[in-house]
Motif scaffolding. Structure first.
Motif, PDB file in Angstrom:
ATOM      1  N   TYR A  53      59.337 -18.488 -15.197  1.00 12.78           N
ATOM      2  CA  TYR A  53      58.575 -17.825 -14.146  1.00 12.78           C
ATOM      3  C   TYR A  53      57.290 -17.222 -14.691  1.00 12.78           C
ATOM      4  CZ  TYR A  53      62.792 -18.334 -11.366  1.00 12.78           C
ATOM      5  OH  TYR A  53      63.873 -18.846 -10.694  1.00 12.78           O
ATOM      6  N   SER A  54      57.354 -16.623 -15.851  1.00 11.69           N
ATOM      7  CA  SER A  54      56.168 -16.033 -16.469  1.00 11.69           C
ATOM      8  C   SER A  54      55.147 -17.106 -16.804  1.00 11.69           C
ATOM      9  CB  SER A  54      56.540 -15.279 -17.744  1.00 11.69           C
ATOM     10  OG  SER A  54      57.421 -14.228 -17.456  1.00 11.69           O
ATOM     11  N   THR A  55      55.605 -18.222 -17.304  1.00 13.93           N
ATOM     12  CA  THR A  55      54.690 -19.316 -17.645  1.00 13.93           C
ATOM     13  C   THR A  55      54.012 -19.859 -16.397  1.00 13.93           C
ATOM     14  OG1 THR A  55      56.143 -19.914 -19.482  1.00 13.93           O
ATOM     15  CG2 THR A  55      54.537 -21.560 -18.769  1.00 13.93           C
ATOM     16  N   ILE A  56      54.766 -20.059 -15.334  1.00 16.01           N
ATOM     17  CA  ILE A  56      54.184 -20.552 -14.084  1.00 16.01           C
ATOM     18  C   ILE A  56      53.193 -19.542 -13.519  1.00 16.01           C
ATOM     19  CG2 ILE A  56      54.710 -21.150 -11.686  1.00 16.01           C
ATOM     20  CD1 ILE A  56      57.318 -22.372 -12.717  1.00 16.01           C
ATOM     21  N   TYR A  57      53.580 -18.279 -13.524  1.00 12.50           N
ATOM     22  CA  TYR A  57      52.698 -17.253 -12.995  1.00 12.50           C
ATOM     23  C   TYR A  57      51.403 -17.185 -13.796  1.00 12.50           C
ATOM     24  CZ  TYR A  57      50.709 -12.739 -11.833  1.00 12.50           C
ATOM     25  OH  TYR A  57      49.844 -11.745 -11.461  1.00 12.50           O
ATOM     26  N   ASN A  58      51.504 -17.172 -15.105  1.00  9.67           N
ATOM     27  CA  ASN A  58      50.311 -17.042 -15.946  1.00  9.67           C
ATOM     28  C   ASN A  58      49.419 -18.278 -15.894  1.00  9.67           C
ATOM     29  OD1 ASN A  58      50.829 -14.436 -16.820  1.00  9.67           O
ATOM     30  ND2 ASN A  58      52.122 -15.153 -18.496  1.00  9.67           N
ATOM     31  N   SER A  59      50.003 -19.446 -15.659  1.00  8.40           N
ATOM     32  CA  SER A  59      49.191 -20.655 -15.667  1.00  8.40           C
ATOM     33  C   SER A  59      48.625 -21.018 -14.296  1.00  8.40           C
ATOM     34  CB  SER A  59      49.989 -21.828 -16.219  1.00  8.40           C
ATOM     35  OG  SER A  59      51.104 -22.069 -15.394  1.00  8.40           O
ATOM     36  N   ILE A  60      49.277 -20.627 -13.207  1.00  7.92           N
ATOM     37  CA  ILE A  60      48.823 -21.043 -11.872  1.00  7.92           C
ATOM     38  C   ILE A  60      48.427 -19.869 -10.980  1.00  7.92           C
ATOM     39  CG2 ILE A  60      49.510 -22.216  -9.744  1.00  7.92           C
ATOM     40  CD1 ILE A  60      51.263 -24.034 -11.404  1.00  7.92           C
ATOM     41  N   PHE A  61      49.296 -18.892 -10.834  1.00  6.25           N
ATOM     42  CA  PHE A  61      49.114 -17.867  -9.818  1.00  6.25           C
ATOM     43  C   PHE A  61      48.264 -16.675 -10.254  1.00  6.25           C
ATOM     44  CE2 PHE A  61      53.270 -19.791  -8.621  1.00  6.25           C
ATOM     45  CZ  PHE A  61      52.850 -20.366  -7.436  1.00  6.25           C
ATOM     46  N   LYS A  62      48.050 -16.503 -11.510  1.00  4.84           N
ATOM     47  CA  LYS A  62      47.362 -15.302 -11.976  1.00  4.84           C
ATOM     48  C   LYS A  62      45.888 -15.303 -11.570  1.00  4.84           C
ATOM     49  CE  LYS A  62      47.088 -12.316 -15.991  1.00  4.84           C
ATOM     50  NZ  LYS A  62      47.465 -12.166 -17.396  1.00  4.84           N
ATOM     51  N   ASN A  73      42.861 -16.788  -9.112  1.00  2.89           N
ATOM     52  CA  ASN A  73      42.684 -17.398  -7.799  1.00  2.89           C
ATOM     53  C   ASN A  73      42.125 -18.821  -7.918  1.00  2.89           C
ATOM     54  OD1 ASN A  73      42.778 -17.295  -4.947  1.00  2.89           O
ATOM     55  ND2 ASN A  73      40.544 -17.046  -4.924  1.00  2.89           N
ATOM     56  N   SER A  74      41.225 -19.049  -8.859  1.00  4.35           N
ATOM     57  CA  SER A  74      40.613 -20.375  -8.986  1.00  4.35           C
ATOM     58  C   SER A  74      41.653 -21.432  -9.372  1.00  4.35           C
ATOM     59  CB  SER A  74      39.484 -20.342 -10.008  1.00  4.35           C
ATOM     60  OG  SER A  74      39.977 -19.929 -11.272  1.00  4.35           O
ATOM     61  N   THR A  75      42.550 -21.127 -10.268  1.00  3.74           N
ATOM     62  CA  THR A  75      43.570 -22.108 -10.642  1.00  3.74           C
ATOM     63  C   THR A  75      44.590 -22.286  -9.528  1.00  3.74           C
ATOM     64  OG1 THR A  75      44.845 -20.404 -11.776  1.00  3.74           O
ATOM     65  CG2 THR A  75      43.333 -21.726 -13.114  1.00  3.74           C
ATOM     66  N   PHE A  76      44.866 -21.215  -8.796  1.00  6.65           N
ATOM     67  CA  PHE A  76      45.790 -21.311  -7.673  1.00  6.65           C
ATOM     68  C   PHE A  76      45.223 -22.229  -6.595  1.00  6.65           C
ATOM     69  CE2 PHE A  76      47.457 -19.372  -3.643  1.00  6.65           C
ATOM     70  CZ  PHE A  76      48.748 -19.835  -3.776  1.00  6.65           C
ATOM     71  N   VAL A  77      43.952 -22.044  -6.249  1.00  6.17           N
ATOM     72  CA  VAL A  77      43.310 -22.879  -5.225  1.00  6.17           C
ATOM     73  C   VAL A  77      43.205 -24.322  -5.721  1.00  6.17           C
ATOM     74  CG1 VAL A  77      41.154 -23.268  -3.972  1.00  6.17           C
ATOM     75  CG2 VAL A  77      42.090 -20.969  -4.140  1.00  6.17           C
ATOM     76  N   SER A  95      45.181 -25.846  -7.801  1.00  2.00           N
ATOM     77  CA  SER A  95      46.509 -26.458  -7.776  1.00  2.00           C
ATOM     78  C   SER A  95      46.926 -26.808  -6.344  1.00  2.00           C
ATOM     79  CB  SER A  95      47.545 -25.543  -8.431  1.00  2.00           C
ATOM     80  OG  SER A  95      47.694 -24.355  -7.685  1.00  2.00           O
ATOM     81  N   ILE A  96      46.522 -26.009  -5.380  1.00  2.00           N
ATOM     82  CA  ILE A  96      46.813 -26.323  -3.977  1.00  2.00           C
ATOM     83  C   ILE A  96      46.073 -27.589  -3.560  1.00  2.00           C
ATOM     84  CG2 ILE A  96      46.426 -25.582  -1.599  1.00  2.00           C
ATOM     85  CD1 ILE A  96      47.136 -22.756  -2.510  1.00  2.00           C
ATOM     86  N   PHE A  97      44.784 -27.694  -3.908  1.00  2.00           N
ATOM     87  CA  PHE A  97      44.017 -28.893  -3.575  1.00  2.00           C
ATOM     88  C   PHE A  97      44.602 -30.122  -4.267  1.00  2.00           C
ATOM     89  CE2 PHE A  97      40.489 -26.028  -2.294  1.00  2.00           C
ATOM     90  CZ  PHE A  97      40.279 -26.558  -1.033  1.00  2.00           C
ATOM     91  N   ALA A  98      44.954 -30.007  -5.526  1.00  2.00           N
ATOM     92  CA  ALA A  98      45.536 -31.136  -6.256  1.00  2.00           C
ATOM     93  C   ALA A  98      46.876 -31.536  -5.646  1.00  2.00           C
ATOM     94  CB  ALA A  98      45.700 -30.778  -7.726  1.00  2.00           C
ATOM     95  N   GLY A  99      47.692 -30.564  -5.300  1.00  2.00           N
ATOM     96  CA  GLY A  99      48.974 -30.861  -4.676  1.00  2.00           C
ATOM     97  C   GLY A  99      48.815 -31.522  -3.318  1.00  2.00           C
ATOM     98  N   ALA A 100      47.861 -31.049  -2.533  1.00  2.00           N
ATOM     99  CA  ALA A 100      47.618 -31.649  -1.218  1.00  2.00           C
ATOM    100  C   ALA A 100      47.120 -33.079  -1.365  1.00  2.00           C
ATOM    101  CB  ALA A 100      46.612 -30.813  -0.446  1.00  2.00           C
ATOM    102  N   PHE A 101      46.247 -33.314  -2.328  1.00  2.00           N
ATOM    103  CA  PHE A 101      45.729 -34.662  -2.548  1.00  2.00           C
ATOM    104  C   PHE A 101      46.846 -35.605  -2.976  1.00  2.00           C
ATOM    105  CE2 PHE A 101      43.976 -37.901  -5.389  1.00  2.00           C
ATOM    106  CZ  PHE A 101      43.112 -38.535  -4.510  1.00  2.00           C
ATOM    107  N   LEU A 102      47.676 -35.189  -3.915  1.00  2.00           N
ATOM    108  CA  LEU A 102      48.780 -36.034  -4.374  1.00  2.00           C
ATOM    109  C   LEU A 102      49.799 -36.282  -3.267  1.00  2.00           C
ATOM    110  CD1 LEU A 102      49.292 -34.601  -7.962  1.00  2.00           C
ATOM    111  CD2 LEU A 102      48.224 -36.762  -7.307  1.00  2.00           C
ATOM    112  N   PHE A 103      50.054 -35.265  -2.456  1.00  2.00           N
ATOM    113  CA  PHE A 103      50.968 -35.429  -1.325  1.00  2.00           C
ATOM    114  C   PHE A 103      50.421 -36.445  -0.333  1.00  2.00           C
ATOM    115  CE2 PHE A 103      52.418 -34.288   2.939  1.00  2.00           C
ATOM    116  CZ  PHE A 103      53.782 -34.398   2.774  1.00  2.00           C
ATOM    117  N   GLN A 104      49.123 -36.369  -0.059  1.00  2.00           N
ATOM    118  CA  GLN A 104      48.481 -37.291   0.874  1.00  2.00           C
ATOM    119  C   GLN A 104      48.552 -38.722   0.368  1.00  2.00           C
ATOM    120  OE1 GLN A 104      45.006 -38.643   0.294  1.00  2.00           O
ATOM    121  NE2 GLN A 104      45.268 -39.922   2.078  1.00  2.00           N
ATOM    122  N   VAL A 105      48.291 -38.927  -0.911  1.00  2.00           N
ATOM    123  CA  VAL A 105      48.346 -40.270  -1.497  1.00  2.00           C
ATOM    124  C   VAL A 105      49.779 -40.802  -1.428  1.00  2.00           C
ATOM    125  CG1 VAL A 105      48.119 -41.565  -3.650  1.00  2.00           C
ATOM    126  CG2 VAL A 105      46.329 -39.967  -2.967  1.00  2.00           C
TER     127      VAL A 105
END
Length: 69
Positions: free
Chosen positions: A4-13, A15-19, A21-31
């Motif tokens: 949980y700490s690793t995920i939080y520090n790498s993605i959620f901490k 805002n730019s990485t969080f956004v 990751s959301i765009f990348a996830g949406a793109f991969l989901f769409q494909v």
């Protein structure tokens, strides 16, 4: 707990990485969704699609031209 700490520090901490990751996830989901739906549609309509009928139609036109001569 370390996961949980690793995920939080790498993605959620930040805002730019969080956004990003959301765009990348949406793109991969769409494909992925597009690929799944296309394969399902092609399998469901096998024999009715233009790619399946094109050789038969072109062969029919060639035979009609030979008959006209």
């Amino acid at each position: 707990m370390a996961l949980y700490s690793t995920i939080y520090n790498s993605i959620f901490k930040r805002n730019s990485t969080f956004v990003a990751s959301i765009f990348a996830g949406a793109f991969l989901f769409q494909v992925g969704l597009d690929e799944v739906v296309t394969r399902w549609y092609t399998a469901r309509n096998q024999g009715k699609l233009w790619a399946d009928l094109k050789p038969k139609v072109l062969a029919g036109f060639e035979n009609a031209e030979e008959d006209d001569e």
